[in-house]
Design a protein around this motif. Structure first.
Motif, PDB file in Angstrom:
ATOM      1  N   ASN A 191      16.702  72.572  21.097  1.00 25.52           N
ATOM      2  CA  ASN A 191      18.139  72.540  21.108  1.00 25.52           C
ATOM      3  C   ASN A 191      18.890  73.931  20.630  1.00 25.52           C
ATOM      4  O   ASN A 191      19.928  74.018  20.680  1.00 25.52           O
ATOM      5  CB  ASN A 191      18.848  71.216  20.652  1.00 25.52           C
ATOM      6  N   HIS A 217      20.421  80.366  22.289  1.00 24.08           N
ATOM      7  CA  HIS A 217      21.673  81.216  21.187  1.00 24.08           C
ATOM      8  C   HIS A 217      21.164  82.429  21.017  1.00 24.08           C
ATOM      9  O   HIS A 217      22.209  83.281  20.642  1.00 24.08           O
ATOM     10  CB  HIS A 217      21.124  80.472  19.828  1.00 24.08           C
ATOM     11  N   ASP A 224      23.191  77.241  27.497  1.00 22.14           N
ATOM     12  CA  ASP A 224      22.342  76.433  26.174  1.00 22.14           C
ATOM     13  C   ASP A 224      21.371  75.395  26.683  1.00 22.14           C
ATOM     14  O   ASP A 224      21.015  75.439  27.975  1.00 22.14           O
ATOM     15  CB  ASP A 224      23.393  75.743  25.167  1.00 22.14           C
ATOM     16  N   ALA A 275      21.618  72.310  26.961  1.00 21.69           N
ATOM     17  CA  ALA A 275      22.073  71.336  28.020  1.00 21.69           C
ATOM     18  C   ALA A 275      22.016  71.888  29.377  1.00 21.69           C
ATOM     19  O   ALA A 275      21.658  71.100  30.217  1.00 21.69           O
ATOM     20  CB  ALA A 275      23.409  70.829  27.480  1.00 21.69           C
ATOM     21  N   SER A 313      13.330  68.324  18.957  1.00 22.40           N
ATOM     22  CA  SER A 313      14.839  68.469  18.779  1.00 22.40           C
ATOM     23  C   SER A 313      15.216  68.339  17.336  1.00 22.40           C
ATOM     24  O   SER A 313      14.638  67.441  16.479  1.00 22.40           O
ATOM     25  CB  SER A 313      15.617  67.218  19.331  1.00 22.40           C
ATOM     26  N   TRP A 320      20.129  68.568  13.776  1.00 19.37           N
ATOM     27  CA  TRP A 320      21.397  69.704  13.394  1.00 19.37           C
ATOM     28  C   TRP A 320      22.118  69.915  14.566  1.00 19.37           C
ATOM     29  O   TRP A 320      23.488  70.083  14.575  1.00 19.37           O
ATOM     30  CB  TRP A 320      20.916  70.646  12.471  1.00 19.37           C
ATOM     31  N   ASN A 321      21.439  70.611  15.528  1.00 20.26           N
ATOM     32  CA  ASN A 321      22.532  71.060  16.771  1.00 20.26           C
ATOM     33  C   ASN A 321      22.039  70.387  18.140  1.00 20.26           C
ATOM     34  O   ASN A 321      21.935  70.788  19.055  1.00 20.26           O
ATOM     35  CB  ASN A 321      22.161  72.499  16.909  1.00 20.26           C
ATOM     36  N   THR A 367      23.583  68.416  20.824  1.00 19.39           N
ATOM     37  CA  THR A 367      24.874  68.359  21.312  1.00 19.39           C
ATOM     38  C   THR A 367      25.233  67.132  22.072  1.00 19.39           C
ATOM     39  O   THR A 367      24.365  66.325  22.471  1.00 19.39           O
ATOM     40  CB  THR A 367      25.195  69.411  22.053  1.00 19.39           C
ATOM     41  N   ASP A 368      26.565  66.611  22.293  1.00 17.84           N
ATOM     42  CA  ASP A 368      26.923  65.542  23.321  1.00 17.84           C
ATOM     43  C   ASP A 368      26.592  65.947  24.671  1.00 17.84           C
ATOM     44  O   ASP A 368      26.342  65.223  25.381  1.00 17.84           O
ATOM     45  CB  ASP A 368      28.302  65.443  23.120  1.00 17.84           C
ATOM     46  N   GLU A 369      26.688  67.313  24.909  1.00 22.25           N
ATOM     47  CA  GLU A 369      26.524  67.778  26.384  1.00 22.25           C
ATOM     48  C   GLU A 369      24.988  67.572  26.552  1.00 22.25           C
ATOM     49  O   GLU A 369      24.556  66.921  27.750  1.00 22.25           O
ATOM     50  CB  GLU A 369      26.551  69.242  26.389  1.00 22.25           C
ATOM     51  N   TYR A 403      21.619  68.262   7.683  1.00 26.39           N
ATOM     52  CA  TYR A 403      22.407  66.972   7.976  1.00 26.39           C
ATOM     53  C   TYR A 403      21.997  65.914   6.553  1.00 26.39           C
ATOM     54  O   TYR A 403      21.284  66.382   6.042  1.00 26.39           O
ATOM     55  CB  TYR A 403      21.757  66.306   9.429  1.00 26.39           C
ATOM     56  N   LEU A 443      23.934  59.848  14.735  1.00 25.72           N
ATOM     57  CA  LEU A 443      23.380  60.561  15.768  1.00 25.72           C
ATOM     58  C   LEU A 443      22.563  59.534  16.569  1.00 25.72           C
ATOM     59  O   LEU A 443      22.613  59.355  17.669  1.00 25.72           O
ATOM     60  CB  LEU A 443      22.664  61.757  15.648  1.00 25.72           C
TER      61      LEU A 443
END
Ligand code: 5AD
Ligand code: SF4
Length: 473
Positions: free
Chosen positions: A234, A238, A245, A247, A266, A269-270, A272-274, A308, A316
């Protein structure tokens, strides 16, 4: 000669990644000779070995699984824990003995161990029968290094440079049904116990066009499943200039129409919802998330540099379960990290009880030279750590069996990969949620996704039988 250096390996600058193309060697000096390739460690290493195999075959060589028959021996090593190290040095003893009687054998040591500062030095001093040490950054040079060693030259070539990304790599893949696809290399997280950011270097993403091209070509060749590979997928993109990204990448890969897509690993920490929305939207992205917890204690998570808290991790997991129906969640856990108390350990058990993982890889903390955690004091005895590991495993196995039992009598889509090791009359494959099933079905089903009724559940596998579709007239 180029030796790895832990200080150099720690460096991260804004320097952009170089994209280069690998070249093929045309040389038949070693044609029809045999090579032996031994792989230790994670999926990344398994996939790197597929590249090494292609390089060796390109020299006209053939693989053997008998060490004694080999002209070239390649060891692809792992450095993640001390026992991986010990296994390699144990095996080297056998090779040393072999080489006494056959001095013309070429021995090459590659992989993560070669990237450790002490290892290359130790090999130079104490293991002169090793001809080549190459690293994770220069696998593409293996063919040339072997040809040079064949002309009687010891070669140690390991670089700690921030690295580049090579395209045009050939792979001799282990399977014709499922394939690994690198999407990024390296890791910038620097969890305090982990050697990977040093041995694999800076986070470098492959260009999306190259990844999609590879997936399309695998699909065209008949592959049913791809697993997108990275230490921390994930973080994909970057380091690229585009606004694109993981997603976005998942969505593009899903749109290729390949039957099944998985990804590892994964970082919580990063996440994402996407990403979650894309996974839920596309039926060809499998409902399977490997989400390393490492520890359930906030104190230990902080010492580990995981970024986290226990509460954020649990939140999560709940979100993942709410968004992706029938999702499978697995994890990695370390027990006995420096300063872990019984109370800290109980926090880990508490997370296991709340998440009810479908499966987990569990480890006793292993001190890795050069990492920040190796400098932390550690009072817990090995006996106590082993006791914690055993208690943890009992809980993990309990939930793993429970989750398997929930599948009894259900119909699952299973991608059949081969003949079952346990019973030659059966085949085996994986459900969408990555559960291993031994199936009563004909061998013609290998390479296909079939409907299977689950008839028995064990801790680590399921049994099932093919559900024949009723033909409609
Ligand atoms: N000791 C024990 N386990 C480790 N891992 C990584 N580094 C260490 C270490 N020094 C485990 C982590 C990681 C998995 C691939 O290996 O759980 O997620
Ligand atoms: Fe190691 Fe942490 Fe990177 Fe995973 S995210 S490879 S555990 S440093």
């Amino acid at each position: 000669m180029n030796l790895p250096n832990i200080k150099d390996a720690r460096k991260r600058t804004d320097k952009k990644v170089d994209y280069k193309t690998v070249w093929e060697i045309k040389d038949d000096t070693l044609k029809n000779q045999k090579f032996f390739l031994k792989t230790y460690g994670c999926q990344m290493n398994v996939h790197d070995s597929e590249q090494m195999r292609a390089i060796l075959e390109n020299l006209g060589m053939q693989e053997t699984d008998t060490l004694e028959d080999a002209k070239v021996i390649v060891m692809n090593t792992c450095a993640i824990r001390e026992n991986a190290h010990d296994k390699v040095f144990g095996y080297l003893g056998r090779i040393k003995h072999l080489k006494k009687n056959h001095p013309d054998i070429i021995v090459a040591l590659g992989g993560c161990m070669s990237q450790e500062e002490g290892v290359a030095k130790e090999i130079l001093q104490n293991h002169p029968y090793i001809n080549i040490v190459f690293g994770t950054h220069n696998i593409h040079e293996l063919g040339n290094l072997i040809l040079q060693a064949n002309k009687d030259k010891q070669d140690i070539e390991v670089t700690s440079e921030e690295g580049c990304v090579f395209e045009g790599v050939n792979y001799k893949r282990d399977s014709k049904i499922t394939a690994w696809v690198n999407i990024m290399y390296g890791c910038d997280k620097f969890c305090t116990y982990c050697i990977v950011p040093y041995t694999r270097g800076k986070e470098r993403s492959r260009k999306k066009e190259e990844i999609i091209k590879e997936v399309n070509s695998l699909k065209k060749s008949g592959y049913k499943e791809v697993t997108l590979l990275g230490q921390n997928v994930n973080a994909y993109g970057h380091d690229l200039d585009e606004d694109y990204d993981f997603a976005n990448l998942l969505e593009s890969v899903a749109q290729t129409g390949i039957s099944r897509i998985r990804f590892v690993t994964s970082h919580p920490w990063n996440f994402t919802d996407e990403m979650l929305n894309v996974i839920a939207k596309y039926p060809n992205i499998m409902p399977y998330i490997h989400l390393p917890l490492q520890s359930g204690s906030n104190k230990i998570l902080r010492l580990m540099g995981r970024r986290y808290t226990k509460e954020e991790y649990l939140k999560l997991c709940q979100k993942i379960k709410d968004t992706i129906p029938n999702v499978t969640i697995t994890t990695d856990i370390i027990v006995g990290f420096p300063n872990e108390t019984e109370e800290d350990f109980e926090d880990t058990l508490d997370v296991v009880e709340q998440v009810k993982y479908d499966g987990a890889y569990t480890f006793i903390y292993s001190k890795r030279e050069g990492t920040p955690a190796s400098m932390m004091s550690d009072e817990t005895t090995l006996e106590e750590k082993e006791n914690r590991l055993q208690r943890l495993n009992e809980k993990i196995n309990y939930y793993s069996k429970l989750s398997n039992e929930k599948m009894l009598n259900k119909i699952e889509k299973v991608l059949i990969l081969g003949v079952s090791e346990k019973d030659p009359l059966k085949v085996y494959g994986y459900t969408e949620g990555m559960k291993l099933v031994n199936v009563l079905a004909p061998r013609e089903s290998i390479g296909h996704i079939i409907d299977v009724k689950i008839t028995d559940a064990k801790s680590f596998s399921l049994d099932g039988e093919e559900v024949k579709k009723i033909k409609q007239n």
